[in-house]
Design a protein around this motif. Structure first.
Motif, short mmCIF file in Angstrom:
data_model
loop_
_atom_site.label_atom_id
_atom_site.label_comp_id
_atom_site.label_asym_id
_atom_site.label_seq_id
_atom_site.Cartn_x
_atom_site.Cartn_y
_atom_site.Cartn_z
N MET A 24 0.98 -0.84 0.04
CA MET A 24 0.24 -0.22 0.27
C MET A 24 0.57 1.92 -0.36
O MET A 24 0.98 1.75 0.88
CB MET A 24 -1.06 -0.31 1.15
CG MET A 24 -1.76 0.77 1.34
SD MET A 24 -3.07 1.67 0.34
CE MET A 24 -4.35 -0.37 0.80
N ARG A 26 1.90 5.47 -1.71
CA ARG A 26 1.78 6.51 -2.54
C ARG A 26 0.79 6.58 -4.03
O ARG A 26 -0.40 6.79 -4.22
CB ARG A 26 2.69 7.16 -2.35
CG ARG A 26 3.16 7.94 -0.83
CD ARG A 26 4.22 9.39 -0.95
NE ARG A 26 4.54 9.06 0.16
CZ ARG A 26 4.86 10.27 0.45
NH1 ARG A 26 4.82 11.29 -0.28
NH2 ARG A 26 5.45 10.30 2.24
N ALA A 29 -2.43 5.10 -2.49
CA ALA A 29 -3.72 5.59 -2.04
C ALA A 29 -4.20 6.98 -3.65
O ALA A 29 -5.07 7.52 -3.42
CB ALA A 29 -2.19 6.35 -1.09
N PRO A 71 -4.78 1.27 6.48
CA PRO A 71 -2.96 0.77 5.82
C PRO A 71 -2.08 1.39 6.59
O PRO A 71 -0.79 0.43 5.95
CB PRO A 71 -3.74 1.95 4.64
CG PRO A 71 -4.18 2.90 5.23
CD PRO A 71 -5.23 2.19 6.19
N TRP A 72 -2.00 2.09 7.41
CA TRP A 72 -0.25 1.75 7.81
C TRP A 72 0.20 0.88 8.65
O TRP A 72 0.80 0.23 8.87
CB TRP A 72 -0.64 2.85 9.05
CG TRP A 72 -1.17 3.56 10.25
CD1 TRP A 72 -0.54 2.71 11.80
CD2 TRP A 72 -2.78 2.79 10.34
NE1 TRP A 72 -2.25 2.43 11.85
CE2 TRP A 72 -3.11 2.93 11.59
CE3 TRP A 72 -3.98 3.65 9.14
CZ2 TRP A 72 -4.75 2.75 11.97
CZ3 TRP A 72 -5.37 3.84 10.23
CH2 TRP A 72 -5.39 3.42 11.24
N GLU A 75 1.44 -2.11 6.61
CA GLU A 75 2.58 -1.91 5.90
C GLU A 75 3.77 -1.69 7.20
O GLU A 75 4.79 -2.93 6.87
CB GLU A 75 2.94 -0.70 5.67
CG GLU A 75 4.84 0.24 5.37
CD GLU A 75 4.73 -0.23 4.07
OE1 GLU A 75 6.14 -0.51 3.88
OE2 GLU A 75 3.97 -1.68 3.71
N CYS A 120 5.54 3.97 7.68
CA CYS A 120 4.34 2.92 7.47
C CYS A 120 3.17 4.09 7.66
O CYS A 120 2.07 3.55 6.45
CB CYS A 120 3.89 2.88 8.60
SG CYS A 120 5.15 0.76 9.32
N THR A 124 1.73 4.98 3.03
CA THR A 124 0.05 4.51 3.21
C THR A 124 -0.76 6.03 3.08
O THR A 124 -2.02 6.25 2.58
CB THR A 124 -0.07 3.78 4.11
OG1 THR A 124 0.01 4.25 5.13
CG2 THR A 124 1.06 2.85 4.38
#
Length: 232
Positions: A24, A26, A29, A71-72, A75, A120, A124
């Motif tokens: 995930m 950039r 995103a 999402p963080w 990661e 992280c 994301t």
């Protein structure tokens, strides 16, 4: 829905997520944001239940350790096993985390738990404001918004040495037992892994401002018996 499935669904609808690699980043995103804007959804760049439904997928439970709404944390899990270079050099992957975020970091002998948290979240959720000094673990005490009940993916800030030392550690909540929090973080015995930290060392739990609100549900897990006392 996995990250790979999300990327495939975005690409099939004409929104380029970059490489379909299960990470995930950039570009993914940005593709989520563009898809949301084109479909009348809140363009926050997070593939929550409404976005997943619009993509034709049944969303995962909101508190799942694999939830695309966090999402963080995905990661962070993907990075488990990354280690610093214990020789005279530095792991270029860890140095690269700082470079991509514009953080001056050139030696992985310098504590990097804050850098890992920044990586992280910054990778994301590029619109999320990071602490002014993300390398300072205790600086994360003012990150985002309070998370009243620690729960999966929460940013957990701890003191080290003593509450008044100014030293700290920052990582992500995985679970807990009666005596400790189970924490996924960087610079934990020179690696990204899960350790246990005594509950009494907690300074505070935080949550990204731009993420869906925390569910408030705790997760109780078993531990291997070890308790970390110094994460540097």
């Amino acid at each position: 829905m996995t990250i790979t499935q999300l990327q495939q669904a975005l690409a099939a609808r004409g929104f380029d997520p970059g490489p379909i690699d299960g990470a995930m980043g950039r570009l993914t995103a940005a593709a989520i944001t563009a898809f949301q804007a084109a479909n009348g959804l809140d363009p926050d760049g997070i593939a929550g239940p409404l976005t997943q439904a619009a993509l034709g997928a049944a969303p995962a439970p909101a508190d799942s350790l694999q939830s695309l709404a966090m999402p963080w944390f995905l990661e962070a899990q993907r990075c488990i096993g990354v280690t610093e270079d214990t020789g005279p050099g530095s792991n270029p992957l860890i140095i690269g985390w700082g470079r991509r975020l514009g953080i001056s970091y050139t030696d992985d002998e310098v504590p990097w738990c804050g850098l890992f948290a920044a990586h992280c979240i910054g990778l994301t959720m590029p619109g999320e404001a990071l602490p002014t000094n993300p390398l300072g673990a205790r600086a994360w005490s003012g990150f985002g918004v309070p998370c009243p009940v620690p729960q999966p993916a929460a940013v957990m800030v701890f003191w080290r040495k003593s509450p008044a030392s100014g030293l700290g550690h920052v990582a992500f909540y995985v679970g807990e037992d009666a005596n400790s929090y189970h924490i996924l973080g960087g610079n934990q015995s020179n690696a990204v892994n899960v350790i246990r930290i005594a509950r009494g060392r907690l300074v505070g739990a935080r949550w990204p401002r731009g993420a869906p609100p925390p569910s408030g549900e705790q997760r109780i897990v078993m531990a291997d018996g070890r308790l970390s006392v110094n994460e540097a």
